[in-house]
Design a protein around this motif. Structure first.
Motif, PDB file in Angstrom:
ATOM      1  N   TYR A   1      18.855  -0.686   3.002  1.00 41.18           N
ATOM      2  CA  TYR A   1      19.322  -2.011   2.570  1.00 41.18           C
ATOM      3  C   TYR A   1      20.830  -2.044   2.320  1.00 41.18           C
ATOM      4  CZ  TYR A   1      14.341  -2.572   1.910  1.00 41.18           C
ATOM      5  OH  TYR A   1      12.999  -2.613   2.116  1.00 41.18           O
TER       6      TYR A   1
ATOM      7  N   GLY B   1      16.663   6.165   5.238  1.00 41.95           N
ATOM      8  CA  GLY B   1      17.665   6.284   4.187  1.00 41.95           C
ATOM      9  C   GLY B   1      18.614   5.098   4.194  1.00 41.95           C
ATOM     10  N   ASN B   2      19.010   4.655   3.009  1.00 42.56           N
ATOM     11  CA  ASN B   2      20.050   3.609   2.840  1.00 42.56           C
ATOM     12  C   ASN B   2      19.717   2.292   3.516  1.00 42.56           C
ATOM     13  OD1 ASN B   2      21.710   5.696   1.729  1.00 42.56           O
ATOM     14  ND2 ASN B   2      22.255   6.295   3.796  1.00 42.56           N
TER      15      ASN B   2
ATOM     16  N   PRO C   1      18.919   7.490   8.638  1.00 42.15           N
ATOM     17  CA  PRO C   1      18.023   8.450   9.281  1.00 42.15           C
ATOM     18  C   PRO C   1      16.571   8.250   8.822  1.00 42.15           C
ATOM     19  CG  PRO C   1      19.129   9.483   7.449  1.00 42.15           C
ATOM     20  CD  PRO C   1      19.719   8.102   7.583  1.00 42.15           C
ATOM     21  N   PRO C   2      15.622   8.481   9.725  1.00 44.17           N
ATOM     22  CA  PRO C   2      14.221   8.469   9.326  1.00 44.17           C
ATOM     23  C   PRO C   2      13.948   9.674   8.434  1.00 44.17           C
ATOM     24  CG  PRO C   2      14.430   9.226  11.592  1.00 44.17           C
ATOM     25  CD  PRO C   2      15.801   8.810  11.145  1.00 44.17           C
ATOM     26  N   MET C   3      13.242   9.441   7.343  1.00 46.88           N
ATOM     27  CA  MET C   3      12.939  10.547   6.435  1.00 46.88           C
ATOM     28  C   MET C   3      11.453  10.505   6.100  1.00 46.88           C
ATOM     29  SD  MET C   3      16.293  10.658   3.985  1.00 46.88           S
ATOM     30  CE  MET C   3      15.943   9.232   2.983  1.00 46.88           C
ATOM     31  N   LYS C   4      10.767  11.571   6.469  1.00 48.21           N
ATOM     32  CA  LYS C   4       9.350  11.657   6.138  1.00 48.21           C
ATOM     33  C   LYS C   4       9.176  11.883   4.652  1.00 48.21           C
ATOM     34  CE  LYS C   4       7.988  13.933  10.168  1.00 48.21           C
ATOM     35  NZ  LYS C   4       7.585  15.207  10.739  1.00 48.21           N
ATOM     36  N   SER C   5       8.146  11.247   4.079  1.00 49.03           N
ATOM     37  CA  SER C   5       7.755  11.726   2.769  1.00 49.03           C
ATOM     38  C   SER C   5       6.263  11.569   2.633  1.00 49.03           C
ATOM     39  CB  SER C   5       8.514  11.007   1.657  1.00 49.03           C
ATOM     40  OG  SER C   5       8.108   9.677   1.579  1.00 49.03           O
ATOM     41  N   VAL C   6       5.704  12.303   1.670  1.00 49.97           N
ATOM     42  CA  VAL C   6       4.260  12.317   1.514  1.00 49.97           C
ATOM     43  C   VAL C   6       3.927  11.448   0.311  1.00 49.97           C
ATOM     44  CG1 VAL C   6       2.250  13.793   1.218  1.00 49.97           C
ATOM     45  CG2 VAL C   6       4.240  14.635   2.468  1.00 49.97           C
TER      46      VAL C   6
ATOM     47  N   LYS D   1      14.737  -5.589  -0.660  1.00 53.05           N
ATOM     48  CA  LYS D   1      13.623  -4.677  -0.896  1.00 53.05           C
ATOM     49  C   LYS D   1      12.417  -5.438  -1.448  1.00 53.05           C
ATOM     50  CE  LYS D   1      12.455  -0.445  -3.421  1.00 53.05           C
ATOM     51  NZ  LYS D   1      11.690   0.216  -2.348  1.00 53.05           N
TER      52      LYS D   1
ATOM     53  N   LYS E   1      -0.660  10.798   2.206  1.00 58.73           N
ATOM     54  CA  LYS E   1      -0.397  10.198   3.511  1.00 58.73           C
ATOM     55  C   LYS E   1       1.084  10.345   3.838  1.00 58.73           C
ATOM     56  CE  LYS E   1      -0.855   5.839   4.828  1.00 58.73           C
ATOM     57  NZ  LYS E   1      -1.221   4.414   4.631  1.00 58.73           N
TER      58      LYS E   1
ATOM     59  N   ASP F   1       8.745  -5.306   0.117  1.00 59.91           N
ATOM     60  CA  ASP F   1       7.725  -4.576  -0.640  1.00 59.91           C
ATOM     61  C   ASP F   1       6.754  -5.478  -1.376  1.00 59.91           C
ATOM     62  OD1 ASP F   1       8.936  -2.321   0.148  1.00 59.91           O
ATOM     63  OD2 ASP F   1       9.686  -1.718  -1.816  1.00 59.91           O
TER      64      ASP F   1
ATOM     65  N   SER G   1      23.144   6.353  12.755  1.00 58.31           N
ATOM     66  CA  SER G   1      22.910   7.707  12.227  1.00 58.31           C
ATOM     67  C   SER G   1      22.939   7.729  10.701  1.00 58.31           C
ATOM     68  CB  SER G   1      23.944   8.688  12.790  1.00 58.31           C
ATOM     69  OG  SER G   1      25.190   8.514  12.119  1.00 58.31           O
ATOM     70  N   PHE G   2      23.472   6.680  10.083  1.00 54.57           N
ATOM     71  CA  PHE G   2      23.492   6.617   8.613  1.00 54.57           C
ATOM     72  C   PHE G   2      22.188   6.085   8.029  1.00 54.57           C
ATOM     73  CE2 PHE G   2      28.292   6.128   9.156  1.00 54.57           C
ATOM     74  CZ  PHE G   2      28.483   7.484   8.983  1.00 54.57           C
TER      75      PHE G   2
ATOM     76  N   GLU H   1      10.294   6.701   5.979  1.00 55.81           N
ATOM     77  CA  GLU H   1      11.218   5.781   5.334  1.00 55.81           C
ATOM     78  C   GLU H   1      12.602   5.997   5.958  1.00 55.81           C
ATOM     79  OE1 GLU H   1      12.011   3.073   4.255  1.00 55.81           O
ATOM     80  OE2 GLU H   1      10.117   2.969   3.195  1.00 55.81           O
TER      81      GLU H   1
END
Lengths: 242, 242
Positions: A116, A113-114, A97-102, A143, A107, A147, A94-95, A111
């Motif tokens: 790594y 959170g946290n 969490p999936p986080m949408k971003s544009v 990362k 698009k 990336d 739960s630490f 992503e």
């Protein structure tokens, strides 16, 4: 391959995908047994159960069943769990969490959170990272691998038509393809990836000779590790090494 | 405006920039005194000392001087420091390392690790987040504000030529412009931003009527807070509210 420490693991993967290989390297290094489900890359029916459409997916059962997505989240979560067994895997996940971003281009991207960062308390932190800076260094290079390093793989592996064909020959042999599927995948896939690689090269601003970028990346890594330690993690590999 | 608890703060800002406003809201809510240096947006000579070329920048002196970049890192680091005074601010900041990554379009971007996460130990976590889910919720909505909400501001504020001119009239009045600079900024700036806004609208996939996106975003927020609490943070605002 039997469960250990109450942790029952199933990895959904394509054998030749770099993110899946990373997860295997992590699980193997830690001696964790896991079952593999090789996913058919065309139909992907093996992961139809999941709303998350990519591999790797790790199903983990530590009391209750749990689906972990994203190679780096899988590694961070399981590693945290191994260090601190009294936290439930569910709580740990739960630490992240999936986080949408544009994105810049409008698009939607997902992503975590946290991703790594290991979720440790102070005592655990001192045990795992006696030298504090190593923790941040590990995060940065993890990362970097996700990336930058990975983006060098496709253009290098499909650099020439001959190399593209050789790569697909290997991929088809190792992957889970139907007979006819495999035949088409080999020739059409090699052609497609040869062309797509040119586009990837441009998108990621790679040099004309992509081997050069790969050499430079490897040199950068070797230089960062330096002469006085065997691994980024010191005498033992850490998550950046794996 | 005098130092408090050994923390001496100087904020480099454009008064009308949303990220700077967010930092001020945070500092004001916590009753932290700070000095403001209004930056001239054309020459930016006030931040020439810094390799980081954007605002807000917070210079923090808690024993030794320290430069904090990025509005969300500023807020996470100072908040962590307020909760856990025995950690040095320097150590806290090291947990939010800058990490380069290359975007889809080959553009280098700078991101900060863990930027929406407070660096608390277990005892502090229990005190600040008695309900665990609120911590992850706060993180998600902070990201939402940075990645989505802000993108709605420009297109809404420069929606029509008249609104663009009104906005720049305000910006020039509140900002630190030279006399001649201000005159040009008002008319040229309004024109430029009216045009640029159309491009931003497209890039971020906004509806033709950008007011609609703003209304929807606000409704989404109100719905997420729900009927049974005053703020996202409960009876008191948390970092997502601020």
């Amino acid at each position: 391959q039997l469960p250990d420490g109450g942790l029952q693991l199933t990895l959904y993967q394509y054998k030749t995908c770099p993110f899946c290989s990373k997860v295997r390297a992590f699980l193997d290094y830690h001696g964790l047994p896991y079952e593999i489900v090789e996913v058919n890359p065309i139909m992907r029916k093996e992961i139809k159960f999941s709303a998350y459409r990519k591999v790797p997916i790790l199903l983990a059962n530590a009391g209750s069943p749990l689906q972990l997505n994203d190679s780096s989240v899988i590694i961070s979560a399981i590693k945290t769990y191994l260090i601190s067994k009294r936290k439930s895997l569910e709580e740990i996940v739960s630490f992240y969490p999936p986080m949408k971003s544009v994105s810049e281009k409008g698009k939607e991207t997902l992503e975590y959170g946290n991703k790594y960062w290991l979720m440790l308390d102070e005592k655990e932190t001192k045990r795992i990272y006696p030298v504090k800076e190593v923790r941040v260094e590990e995060m940065k290079w993890r990362k970097w691998a996700d990336d930058w390093l990975v983006h060098l793989i496709s253009p290098n592996v499909y650099r020439t038509p001959r190399e593209a064909l050789a790569s697909f020959d290997y991929i088809v042999r190792e992957g889970k393809f139907g007979t006819l599927e495999g035949f088409f995948a080999k020739y059409m896939g090699a052609l497609a990836m040869f062309i797509i690689s040119k586009r990837l090269k441009k998108r990621h601003n790679l040099q004309d000779n992509v081997r050069q970028d790969l050499y430079e990346a490897v040199n950068e890594w070797v230089k960062a590790v330096g002469k006085h330690r065997l691994f980024m993690g010191g005498s033992q590999p850490n998550l950046a090494d794996l």
